[in-house]
Design a protein around this motif. Sequence first.
Motif, PDB file in Angstrom:
ATOM      1  N   GLN A  50      66.347  58.491  24.444  1.00 31.12           N
ATOM      2  CA  GLN A  50      66.884  59.408  25.455  1.00 31.12           C
ATOM      3  C   GLN A  50      68.189  60.041  24.991  1.00 31.12           C
ATOM      4  O   GLN A  50      68.371  61.260  25.053  1.00 31.12           O
ATOM      5  N   THR A  51      69.121  59.220  24.537  1.00 35.33           N
ATOM      6  CA  THR A  51      70.454  59.731  24.198  1.00 35.33           C
ATOM      7  C   THR A  51      70.446  60.567  22.923  1.00 35.33           C
ATOM      8  O   THR A  51      71.232  61.520  22.797  1.00 35.33           O
ATOM      9  N   ALA A  94      61.975  63.509  35.352  1.00 35.12           N
ATOM     10  CA  ALA A  94      62.793  64.061  34.263  1.00 35.12           C
ATOM     11  C   ALA A  94      62.934  65.571  34.364  1.00 35.12           C
ATOM     12  O   ALA A  94      63.613  66.180  33.532  1.00 35.12           O
ATOM     13  N   GLU A 154      62.179  64.436  21.901  1.00 32.20           N
ATOM     14  CA  GLU A 154      61.965  65.639  22.706  1.00 32.20           C
ATOM     15  C   GLU A 154      60.893  66.548  22.108  1.00 32.20           C
ATOM     16  O   GLU A 154      60.074  67.129  22.827  1.00 32.20           O
ATOM     17  N   ILE A 166      64.062  52.776  24.209  1.00 30.54           N
ATOM     18  CA  ILE A 166      63.921  53.915  25.110  1.00 30.54           C
ATOM     19  C   ILE A 166      65.262  54.607  25.351  1.00 30.54           C
ATOM     20  O   ILE A 166      65.364  55.839  25.347  1.00 30.54           O
ATOM     21  N   GLU A 167      66.320  53.824  25.531  1.00 28.73           N
ATOM     22  CA  GLU A 167      67.642  54.418  25.784  1.00 28.73           C
ATOM     23  C   GLU A 167      68.120  55.223  24.585  1.00 28.73           C
ATOM     24  O   GLU A 167      68.680  56.320  24.731  1.00 28.73           O
ATOM     25  N   ASP A 172      60.786  67.666  33.647  1.00 25.20           N
ATOM     26  CA  ASP A 172      60.158  68.256  32.461  1.00 25.20           C
ATOM     27  C   ASP A 172      58.925  69.014  32.929  1.00 25.20           C
ATOM     28  O   ASP A 172      57.811  68.484  32.966  1.00 25.20           O
ATOM     29  N   ALA A 221      60.122  58.956  27.288  1.00 18.99           N
ATOM     30  CA  ALA A 221      61.164  57.933  27.072  1.00 18.99           C
ATOM     31  C   ALA A 221      61.861  57.511  28.356  1.00 18.99           C
ATOM     32  O   ALA A 221      63.076  57.652  28.507  1.00 18.99           O
ATOM     33  N   SER A 222      61.076  56.982  29.277  1.00 12.70           N
ATOM     34  CA  SER A 222      61.650  56.424  30.500  1.00 12.70           C
ATOM     35  C   SER A 222      60.841  55.192  30.894  1.00 12.70           C
ATOM     36  O   SER A 222      59.676  55.060  30.508  1.00 12.70           O
TER      37      SER A 222
END
Length: 485
Positions: free
Chosen positions: A276-277, A411, A282, A272-273, A413, A327-328
């Motif tokens: 995200q990075t 997020a 997305e 997940i991290e 979003d 992704a959290s």
Amino acid sequence: MTWLGDPILLALALGIPALVTLAIAGVGRWPDLREASTLLGAVLLFGVVMTLLAHVLGGARPELHLATVAPGLTLALKVDPLGMLFAAVAATLWIVNSLYSIGYMRGNDEPRQTIFYACFAIAISATMGLAFSGNLFTLFVFYEILSLSTYPLVTHKQTPAAMRAGRVYLLTLIGASMVLLLPAIVWTGLVAGTLDFHTGGILSGKLGNGAMALLFALFVFGAAKAAVMPLHRWLPAAMVAPTPVSALLHAVAVVKAGVFTILKVSVSVFGIETLQTSGASEWLVYVAGFTIVAASIVALRADDLKRRLAYSTIGQLSYIVLAAALASPVAVIGAGLHIAAHAVSKITLFFAAGSVYTAEHVTKVSQMDGIGRRMPWTMGAFAIGALSMIGLPPTAGFLGKWFILDAATGARDWFAVGVIVVSTVLNAAYFLPILTRAFLRPANGPRQEAPWPMVVALTATAAGTVLLFLFPGVPFGLASMIMGG
């Protein structure tokens, strides 16, 4: 079964359905024995899986090495919270689906019932292997077995329409897995040096952001069982199959295998991290959002009841895909809860649709005037399943949606938030008219229900839809443990 070791329990989870297949083939000429074998196997598997569940909730992570095919390619099982959740859902629903199938297959005098029950058992065995896969190679093998074992179920009626649906089914699922999923697995192995699942992923720092997004896309579309548009047409096409098969496709195994694969890869291959990075997921927010809304619009216009439910499934699955894209940790919890909620709710809806067909030979929404008054148990259960799909308490569908909405809001979003709000309105728009037709319009015939095994099964799953909201401890506990492995 506490006296059995975890490796033995894992072997039994795969072996019991496989042995049931042999038993069904051996006693196929005696329907009572054939169906008793199915029910007994389902109950035994449930006992094994519930024992494993207790161990996993207690912190155990059972493993079993099955075979080494080649250097670096091993068939291995390892139980983690996400796989345990998937296996528990499938094992529980196999019992009620088996009971329902007895009433449906006999009530409609369906042909080739022995092949039906045998292929169903093989599919459950493959589902257990998929859920408990310890690496990508094992997951791929059981993913393919699941596709092949369900093909005879999709083509069960052997009509021209059924055979066309079967071709679409195999072409889409096998084609996507061979052209997209398999290369993604090979690429992962070359880059990461391993195919084993690890919480936190195995790709951190191994690829650039663009390559990471491309690899993620190969996994998402390669797992075409998730029915992310445009690889979704196999699902409504497969509705020519008997209703118990539709329940298998939509609730117990097949589509869940798709979203399970996407979620598993997100958590245990990419991490997940890392998602995200790198921003690798997305783009999927927009694809999943489009799928949710577009499928809901198609469902709104569909008069055929099973077609409406099929497009509902396509939209509901993409809630889980949307959660993976966000992704959290909160989104992952929502995805896990929605896997369980959608399974028990959608199987209720398909059970009800099959009961209406069996008792009244009604397949169209426009033909359902007053049917809730003639079939109160069936349509009462349908109402509970529909409310869950909309996401209203006190039904299980509320829980997953709430966590996914919370993740999208956290997020910031707003596209994802808008998708969830708009699709909820659309869900109400295509489910509530069915209920108003069924209960508020005059009945045109005597009160009657489908055969009792069908009514018992759909009543049980409807009750489960409410109980899962009131007592969400087990699925919530497993979903909360996913990020920790």
